[in-house]
Design a protein around this motif. Sequence first.
Motif, PDB file in Angstrom:
ATOM      1  N   ALA A  75       0.833  -1.209   0.000  1.00 26.88           N
ATOM      2  CA  ALA A  75       0.000   0.000   0.000  1.00 26.88           C
ATOM      3  C   ALA A  75       0.866   1.257   0.000  1.00 26.88           C
ATOM      4  N   LYS A  76       1.928   1.256   0.808  1.00 26.47           N
ATOM      5  CA  LYS A  76       2.840   2.411   0.867  1.00 26.47           C
ATOM      6  C   LYS A  76       3.546   2.605  -0.472  1.00 26.47           C
ATOM      7  N   ALA A  77       4.073   1.518  -1.035  1.00 34.06           N
ATOM      8  CA  ALA A  77       4.776   1.618  -2.315  1.00 34.06           C
ATOM      9  C   ALA A  77       3.828   2.109  -3.412  1.00 34.06           C
ATOM     10  N   SER A  78       2.599   1.620  -3.398  1.00 33.03           N
ATOM     11  CA  SER A  78       1.613   2.066  -4.401  1.00 33.03           C
ATOM     12  C   SER A  78       1.307   3.553  -4.245  1.00 33.03           C
ATOM     13  N   ALA A  79       1.072   3.966  -3.003  1.00 38.10           N
ATOM     14  CA  ALA A  79       0.731   5.368  -2.747  1.00 38.10           C
ATOM     15  C   ALA A  79       1.869   6.300  -3.122  1.00 38.10           C
ATOM     16  N   ASP A  80       3.101   5.870  -2.893  1.00 33.84           N
ATOM     17  CA  ASP A  80       4.272   6.704  -3.153  1.00 33.84           C
ATOM     18  C   ASP A  80       4.908   6.447  -4.521  1.00 33.84           C
ATOM     19  N   CYS A  81       4.246   5.616  -5.351  1.00 35.27           N
ATOM     20  CA  CYS A  81       4.770   5.253  -6.687  1.00 35.27           C
ATOM     21  C   CYS A  81       6.195   4.722  -6.592  1.00 35.27           C
ATOM     22  N   GLN A  82       6.420   3.808  -5.661  1.00 34.08           N
ATOM     23  CA  GLN A  82       7.745   3.236  -5.461  1.00 34.08           C
ATOM     24  C   GLN A  82       7.807   1.811  -6.003  1.00 34.08           C
ATOM     25  N   SER A  83       9.019   1.410  -6.374  1.00 39.19           N
ATOM     26  CA  SER A  83       9.287   0.007  -6.672  1.00 39.19           C
ATOM     27  C   SER A  83       9.590  -0.675  -5.353  1.00 39.19           C
ATOM     28  N   LEU A  84       8.954  -1.802  -5.113  1.00 39.39           N
ATOM     29  CA  LEU A  84       9.126  -2.553  -3.875  1.00 39.39           C
ATOM     30  C   LEU A  84      10.191  -3.619  -4.094  1.00 39.39           C
ATOM     31  N   ILE A  85      11.185  -3.661  -3.222  1.00 38.80           N
ATOM     32  CA  ILE A  85      12.261  -4.648  -3.335  1.00 38.80           C
ATOM     33  C   ILE A  85      12.118  -5.662  -2.211  1.00 38.80           C
ATOM     34  N   LEU A  86      11.961  -6.933  -2.583  1.00 35.00           N
ATOM     35  CA  LEU A  86      11.970  -8.064  -1.651  1.00 35.00           C
ATOM     36  C   LEU A  86      13.222  -8.862  -1.963  1.00 35.00           C
ATOM     37  N   SER A  87      13.942  -9.271  -0.940  1.00 33.53           N
ATOM     38  CA  SER A  87      15.154 -10.043  -1.173  1.00 33.53           C
ATOM     39  C   SER A  87      15.228 -11.218  -0.223  1.00 33.53           C
ATOM     40  N   GLY A  88      15.379 -12.417  -0.801  1.00 35.86           N
ATOM     41  CA  GLY A  88      15.543 -13.623  -0.002  1.00 35.86           C
ATOM     42  C   GLY A  88      16.132 -14.737  -0.830  1.00 35.86           C
ATOM     43  N   GLU A  89      17.219 -15.306  -0.332  1.00 33.50           N
ATOM     44  CA  GLU A  89      17.901 -16.366  -1.071  1.00 33.50           C
ATOM     45  C   GLU A  89      17.045 -17.608  -1.251  1.00 33.50           C
ATOM     46  N   THR A  90      16.068 -17.828  -0.372  1.00 35.53           N
ATOM     47  CA  THR A  90      15.242 -19.024  -0.504  1.00 35.53           C
ATOM     48  C   THR A  90      14.412 -18.997  -1.777  1.00 35.53           C
ATOM     49  N   GLY A  91      14.196 -17.815  -2.336  1.00 36.35           N
ATOM     50  CA  GLY A  91      13.482 -17.737  -3.606  1.00 36.35           C
ATOM     51  C   GLY A  91      14.170 -18.546  -4.696  1.00 36.35           C
ATOM     52  N   TRP A  92      15.486 -18.633  -4.619  1.00 34.17           N
ATOM     53  CA  TRP A  92      16.270 -19.388  -5.593  1.00 34.17           C
ATOM     54  C   TRP A  92      15.910 -20.866  -5.568  1.00 34.17           C
ATOM     55  N   LEU A  93      15.450 -21.361  -4.424  1.00 31.42           N
ATOM     56  CA  LEU A  93      15.163 -22.792  -4.277  1.00 31.42           C
ATOM     57  C   LEU A  93      13.680 -23.135  -4.358  1.00 31.42           C
ATOM     58  N   MET A  94      12.827 -22.152  -4.533  1.00 29.38           N
ATOM     59  CA  MET A  94      11.387 -22.401  -4.524  1.00 29.38           C
ATOM     60  C   MET A  94      10.934 -23.123  -5.788  1.00 29.38           C
ATOM     61  N   SER A  95       9.871 -23.881  -5.631  1.00 30.50           N
ATOM     62  CA  SER A  95       9.310 -24.622  -6.765  1.00 30.50           C
ATOM     63  C   SER A  95       8.618 -23.655  -7.725  1.00 30.50           C
ATOM     64  N   GLU A  96       8.313 -24.158  -8.903  1.00 37.24           N
ATOM     65  CA  GLU A  96       7.619 -23.343  -9.896  1.00 37.24           C
ATOM     66  C   GLU A  96       6.260 -22.880  -9.355  1.00 37.24           C
ATOM     67  N   ALA A  97       5.546 -23.754  -8.663  1.00 33.16           N
ATOM     68  CA  ALA A  97       4.237 -23.391  -8.102  1.00 33.16           C
ATOM     69  C   ALA A  97       4.376 -22.312  -7.032  1.00 33.16           C
TER      70      ALA A  97
END
Length: 194
Positions: A75-97
């Motif tokens: 909501a904050k990023a949308s209101a402020d027209c910001q790009s939201l950055i999420l960072s987590g190494e586990t994303g590299w290992l997540m399944s396609e689903a």
Amino acid sequence: MPKTGTTSIQESLRFGLKDKRFLYFGFGETNGSRGITTLFGEPSMYFNHLRMGLSSRDIETYRRRWFRRLEQAIAKASADCQSLILSGETGWLMSEAELARIRQFMEDRRFRVKTIAYLRPWKARMESAFSENVKAGFGSFRIDPRFPWVIDYRERIRTLDRVFGPENVDIQVFNPSTFPEGCVVSHFCERQGI
């Protein structure tokens, strides 16, 4: 992926990001892995949850809290027209689903997901993992069967391409000698226009 300067990127963005066009979000932590896995992955199998001995009820409490925090950040990023950055190494290992759940969740909130991944050459990755185990005081170098050390990079990239679209996948080789002043944070920020 792990061992590619992610902690440096995460800490720099959490504590030093001054570009108002971007919002770094880590679920109240520096590394967003736990939040990302709890919301979109298989939280009962996440190694930190196993190590901490969290019950299903504990995990559900985290899930509700982090879902609320993510919605607030969106909501904050949308209101402020910001790009939201999420960072987590586990994303590299997540399944396609699991990755598709992230994409759908963000698209439902009118965000396009761009995936940025740094790949570490196999030999350097194993050497770094060994060094980390020695520093942590582990008496042996044992590969935990719950953590897939053998990763087919090509298939992983194809999975990212299938889920997010190749135009939204930015793959970089982790090679500090090619980064500005050898700094992965500078390289990341430069590539993202931060």
